[in-house]
Design an enzyme around this catalytic site. Structure first.
Site, mmCIF file in Angstrom:
data_model
loop_
_atom_site.group_PDB
_atom_site.id
_atom_site.type_symbol
_atom_site.label_atom_id
_atom_site.label_comp_id
_atom_site.label_asym_id
_atom_site.label_seq_id
_atom_site.Cartn_x
_atom_site.Cartn_y
_atom_site.Cartn_z
ATOM 1 N N ASP A 1 5.543 28.216 -9.434
ATOM 2 C CA ASP A 1 5.248 26.781 -9.796
ATOM 3 C C ASP A 1 5.483 25.948 -8.816
ATOM 4 O O ASP A 1 4.747 24.701 -8.775
ATOM 5 C CB ASP A 1 6.471 26.434 -10.682
ATOM 6 C CG ASP A 1 6.738 25.181 -11.690
ATOM 7 O OD1 ASP A 1 5.655 24.558 -11.848
ATOM 8 O OD2 ASP A 1 7.775 24.883 -11.990
ATOM 9 N N HIS B 1 10.516 29.683 -16.266
ATOM 10 C CA HIS B 1 11.028 30.219 -14.729
ATOM 11 C C HIS B 1 11.605 31.659 -14.700
ATOM 12 O O HIS B 1 12.143 31.888 -13.840
ATOM 13 C CB HIS B 1 11.615 29.174 -13.908
ATOM 14 C CG HIS B 1 10.992 27.804 -13.782
ATOM 15 N ND1 HIS B 1 11.548 26.663 -14.088
ATOM 16 C CD2 HIS B 1 9.727 27.521 -13.313
ATOM 17 C CE1 HIS B 1 10.713 25.580 -13.668
ATOM 18 N NE2 HIS B 1 9.563 26.248 -13.305
ATOM 19 N N CYS C 1 16.284 20.180 -8.953
ATOM 20 C CA CYS C 1 17.664 20.376 -8.301
ATOM 21 C C CYS C 1 17.667 19.646 -6.998
ATOM 22 O O CYS C 1 16.601 19.542 -6.478
ATOM 23 C CB CYS C 1 18.215 21.727 -8.234
ATOM 24 S SG CYS C 1 17.167 23.005 -7.998
ATOM 25 N N TYR D 1 15.710 24.640 -22.288
ATOM 26 C CA TYR D 1 14.763 25.210 -21.214
ATOM 27 C C TYR D 1 14.759 26.823 -21.295
ATOM 28 O O TYR D 1 15.709 27.700 -21.494
ATOM 29 C CB TYR D 1 16.018 25.106 -19.876
ATOM 30 C CG TYR D 1 15.551 25.635 -18.486
ATOM 31 C CD1 TYR D 1 14.155 25.417 -18.190
ATOM 32 C CD2 TYR D 1 16.436 26.258 -17.793
ATOM 33 C CE1 TYR D 1 13.763 25.884 -17.098
ATOM 34 C CE2 TYR D 1 15.874 26.597 -16.432
ATOM 35 C CZ TYR D 1 14.541 26.318 -16.153
ATOM 36 O OH TYR D 1 14.171 26.922 -14.906
HETATM 37 C C1 FMN Z 1 13.654 20.897 -4.939
HETATM 38 C C2 FMN Z 1 13.146 21.681 -6.388
HETATM 39 C C3 FMN Z 1 14.196 21.953 -7.392
HETATM 40 C C4 FMN Z 1 13.997 22.218 -8.603
HETATM 41 N N1 FMN Z 1 14.486 22.528 -9.482
HETATM 42 C C5 FMN Z 1 14.146 22.860 -10.819
HETATM 43 C C6 FMN Z 1 15.248 22.873 -11.718
HETATM 44 O O1 FMN Z 1 16.412 22.623 -11.690
HETATM 45 N N2 FMN Z 1 14.935 23.118 -13.112
HETATM 46 C C7 FMN Z 1 13.361 23.183 -13.373
HETATM 47 O O2 FMN Z 1 13.021 23.357 -14.540
HETATM 48 N N3 FMN Z 1 12.391 23.093 -12.440
HETATM 49 C C8 FMN Z 1 12.936 22.982 -11.127
HETATM 50 N N4 FMN Z 1 12.011 22.678 -10.437
HETATM 51 C C9 FMN Z 1 10.392 22.898 -10.418
HETATM 52 C C10 FMN Z 1 9.742 21.607 -10.843
HETATM 53 O O3 FMN Z 1 10.393 21.147 -11.846
HETATM 54 C C11 FMN Z 1 8.297 21.678 -11.001
HETATM 55 O O4 FMN Z 1 7.987 22.447 -12.075
HETATM 56 C C12 FMN Z 1 7.628 22.241 -9.784
HETATM 57 O O5 FMN Z 1 8.312 21.619 -8.643
HETATM 58 C C13 FMN Z 1 6.051 21.902 -9.954
HETATM 59 O O6 FMN Z 1 6.092 20.450 -9.724
HETATM 60 P P1 FMN Z 1 5.416 19.692 -8.369
HETATM 61 O O7 FMN Z 1 4.289 19.921 -8.060
HETATM 62 O O8 FMN Z 1 5.484 18.039 -9.107
HETATM 63 O O9 FMN Z 1 6.680 19.808 -7.691
HETATM 64 C C14 FMN Z 1 12.304 22.391 -8.991
HETATM 65 C C15 FMN Z 1 11.371 21.885 -7.749
HETATM 66 C C16 FMN Z 1 11.798 21.423 -6.792
HETATM 67 C C17 FMN Z 1 10.650 21.151 -5.869
#
Ligand code: FMN
Ligand code: SF4
Length: 708
Positions: free
Chosen positions: A266, A174, A30, A171
């Site tokens: 996460d 989380h 998001c 989905y």
């Molecule tokens: C700003 C932000 C918004 C996120 N929004 C979602 C979301 O809407 N749906 C979702 O499944 N995961 C969401 N995530 C989790 C990410 O998809 C991801 O699983 C998590 O950040 C770990 O990956 P990364 O280390 O590459 O950031 C969000 C992460 C961030 C940083």
């Protein structure tokens, strides 16, 4: 030319009926744009596709009006009228040859429905689990509700396909989706065929996935996003159960997108997790399925990505934050420009955008969410709009960003830094416990400057007004940072507090410069509420001081709720033996003691303390700017046309504010009407179209209340 060792990352991967052009996969994230700013959102995702990601996904898209997560601003797919906004994004992604993915979400027990005001529902009658503790419960779904939900999900799948998406998510991760609630014993206490055994708890996920698969046929891929482990002892999902679940429907989805626990685990910050922290949880999942697996872990190391694929851990490298910090990460690897990658520092300021319902901002990538409204691009800049050189004073995050963008625009730039090393505050802060990755803010920009022949960097050069006038540069930009106050002024006290001259009083600057508190008992007074107070308490405790942390808030580092860190910070402080005194303010510093007051009653208490660390507010380091202002009459003679003060030197804030200020100066220093203070709105915005639907009839009533 790219390194041949990285070829494997550019192999195509089949996702059911569609095919990803390489292994770089932007997982859902998001961004605070959502349904409010669809054109800005489309432009942002389009830039990622341009940057080489094979799949570019949306954030959560609410599928039905009966489950909204207001105040968070996500996407909506409630009815056909939402399709055009989503199609705009899918088109922007397709324009650059990537697959467009959408994450269909029904938050259920996690959706308070502030907007639609429907009663939330889930597998059990339990309190709605939002990020607040709102007094609101979900009702238990009956069979008719389950049938309705399946129908709504299916309708959303069809709408997503009409909008042009190639990858349509189910989905279940989380603890944010009705499906994850059904999967977990923590939320599912049902005794019907949707509760109890794993087979029963996975039933709805299987049904919804089958519905989606049947509806899209050979037109789209249908991945499942699932958390491998809930990391809770409260009856949540664990790895063994998840293995059984995946095993039981191994080849049903076209892709398994595996992630970890709730959002805070996460998206852990670099302070609390290294790159690849999810690898140990994800390892072995590929054994359970013939379908490809994507996983995440703030991956920016290309060798690590290769080893994940070669080692059979992942098929696709998932990324949220690395794609925010550098939307062109895949292209840079492909073109052999590893040194140009702007690595994520793991600070989660991007997450704070979501919590503040504002357009996503990124410390490393100040163009994020400004692609459409200001026309900024992470890799391209417009040529310089005027002649003449620019003097940038200060080599911290604001000055570095300004210098490198001005340099890329073609301006002759001189960057003068008072210290022997570039970096300013990030140089100091990255030496604090857990913040080492923050030096990437400096390193990326220093690397860019080194390749710009028109930028000259002078270290160990503290300029005064006469020096600046003598240099005769038309544009002067002051980015000299800030210093922490030592008088107690901050949020709580807006006037200096009583401080004994003999008391040992330190500021964060002192500790970062290597000074140590006297004695053995230290009080850290945190009226800043972001990371600094907590980090310094941690530092003092690690050095063996008996450390007390005092805050007028209810908890340590309270603003870090917005960066998903508060829980981890408080736990770490407690584990290190730091005593946390909440709801108290330091009102006086004496020699050997501090006086504190309860923020509610004012009741005071004196604590023995050999030293006090004041983490309150900062003062702009703007002496040079004032000196130059005083000599304005000499500017014309010296060839000075403009003077700007940016970043902390203007008003101290986060590092993200500083890089943004540097970017903005560099983008706009020669643009008419763009400067802050202009009368016209200096950016594009999307205005809600006024509806011409007829007014709803008012409820019938008989006129005033009868008295009896
Ligand atoms: C700003 C932000 C918004 C996120 N929004 C979602 C979301 O809407 N749906 C979702 O499944 N995961 C969401 N995530 C989790 C990410 O998809 C991801 O699983 C998590 O950040 C770990 O990956 P990364 O280390 O590459 O950031 C969000 C992460 C961030 C940083
Ligand atoms: S804000 Fe911080 S964590 Fe988020 S993408 Fe940018 S650098 Fe990474």
């Amino acid at each position: 030319m790219r390194d041949r060792r990285y070829d494997i990352l550019f192999e195509r991967v089949a996702l059911g009926p569609v095919s990803a052009r390489n292994r770089f996969y932007q997982v859902p994230h998001c961004n605070g744009l959502g349904y409010r700013d669809p054109s800005a959102l489309a432009a942002m995702r389009g830039v990622k596709a341009e940057g080489g990601w094979a799949v570019v996904c949306t954030e959560q898209a609410e599928i039905h009006y009966s489950s909204d997560i207001t105040p968070f601003i996500e996407l909506r797919l409630w009815d056909d009228r939402d399709i055009p906004a989503l199609a705009r994004m899918a088109d922007a992604v397709h324009e650059h040859g990537a697959l467009a993915g959408i994450e269909l979400a029904y938050n259920g027990m996690n959706g308070p429905n502030h907007y639609g005001r429907e009663v939330p529902m889930g597998p059990a009658a339990l309190p709605v689990a939002t990020f607040s503790h709102e007094p609101l419960q979900a009702r238990r779904m009956d069979k008719a509700d389950i049938a309705n939900l399946r129908r709504w999900h299916l309708a959303a799948v069809r709408r997503a396909r009409t909008a042009g998406f190639d990858v349509i998510y189910v989905y279940a991760a989380h603890s944010l989706s009705f499906l994850s609630h059904f999967l977990s014993r923590r939320f599912n206490d049902r005794t019907d065929e949707y509760g109890g055994s794993i087979e029963n708890r996975v039933r709805l996920l299987r049904e919804v996935t089958e519905d989606a698969r049947n509806a899209v046929g050979a037109s789209c891929a249908v991945p499942i996003r699932i958390s491998i482990d809930d990391l809770t002892n409260e009856g949540g999902l664990n790895r063994a159960e998840v293995e059984d679940m995946i095993g039981s429907m191994a080849d049903l989805p076209d892709l398994w997108d595996v992630t970890l626990a709730g959002w805070e685990n996460d998206s852990r910050t670099s302070r609390f997790a290294e790159e690849g922290h999810e690898e140990e949880f994800v390892r072995g999942i590929k054994r359970l399925t013939r379908k490809p697996v994507v996983g995440v872990g703030r991956y920016t190391s290309v060798d690590r990505m290769v080893s994940l694929v070669r080692g059979g851990v992942l098929d696709l490298i998932g990324a949220a934050r690395p794609s925010i910090a550098d939307p062109f990460l895949p292209r840079k690897i492909e073109e052999g420009r590893i040194e140009d990658i702007r690595e994520c520092i793991g600070c989660n300021i991007c997450v704070a955008g979501d919590f503040t319902q504002s357009p996503l901002r990124c410390t490393q990538n100040p163009t994020m969410a400004e692609e459409w409204r200001r026309g900024w691009h992470p890799e391209r800049v417009k040529p310089k709009g005027s002649d003449g050189a620019v003097l940038v004073v200060g080599g911290g995050p604001a000055g570095l960003e300004a210098a490198q963008v001005l340099g890329k625009r073609g301006y002759p730039v001189t960057l003068a830094e008072a210290r022997r090393e570039l970096g300013g505050r990030v140089l100091d802060e990255s030496r604090l416990p857990g913040l080492a990755a923050w030096i990437r803010v400096r390193d990326y920009r220093r690397g860019q400057l080194e390749r710009l022949p028109n930028v000259q960097v002078f270290l160990d050069n503290r300029l005064n007004a006469e020096d600046v006038l003598g240099l005769g540069m038309p544009k002067i930009v002051i980015a000299t940072g800030s210093r922490w106050r030592r008088d107690g002024v901050g949020r709580y006290h807006t006037r200096p507090i009583a401080i004994d001259r003999e008391a040992c009083v330190l500021t964060p600057d002192d500790l970062m410069a290597g000074l140590l508190p006297d004695g053995g008992r230290v009080v850290v007074w945190d009226d800043d509420h972001y990371y600094m107070g907590g980090v310094l308490a941690e530092l003092c405790a690690a050095r063996g001081y008996d450390t007390r942390y005092i805050t007028p808030a209810s908890e340590a580092s309270t603003w870090t709720r917005a960066t998903l860190e508060q829980h981890f910070i408080q736990a770490r402080l407690l584990r290190k033996g730091v005593q946390i005194h909440a709801f108290r303010a330091v009102t006086e510093v004496q020699r050997g003691a501090v006086v504190t007051a309860c923020v509610f009653t004012g009741a005071s208490e004196t604590l023995a303390a050999d030293a006090v660390v004041l983490v309150t507010a900062r003062l702009p380091e703007d002496r040079l700017a004032h000196e130059l202002e005083r000599q304005r009459s000499a500017w014309a003679g010296a060839g000075i046309e403009s003077l700007a003060v940016i970043g902390d030197a203007l008003a101290p804030a986060t590092i993200a504010h500083a890089t943004y200020a540097g970017r903005r100066y560099a983008e706009e220093c020669d643009a008419a009407g763009a400067a802050a203070g202009a009368d016209a709105v200096p950016f594009r915005r999307e205005i809600t179209e006024l509806s011409d639907l007829p007014k709803p009839p008012l409820s019938e009533h008989s006129g005033g209340l009868s008295s009896g």
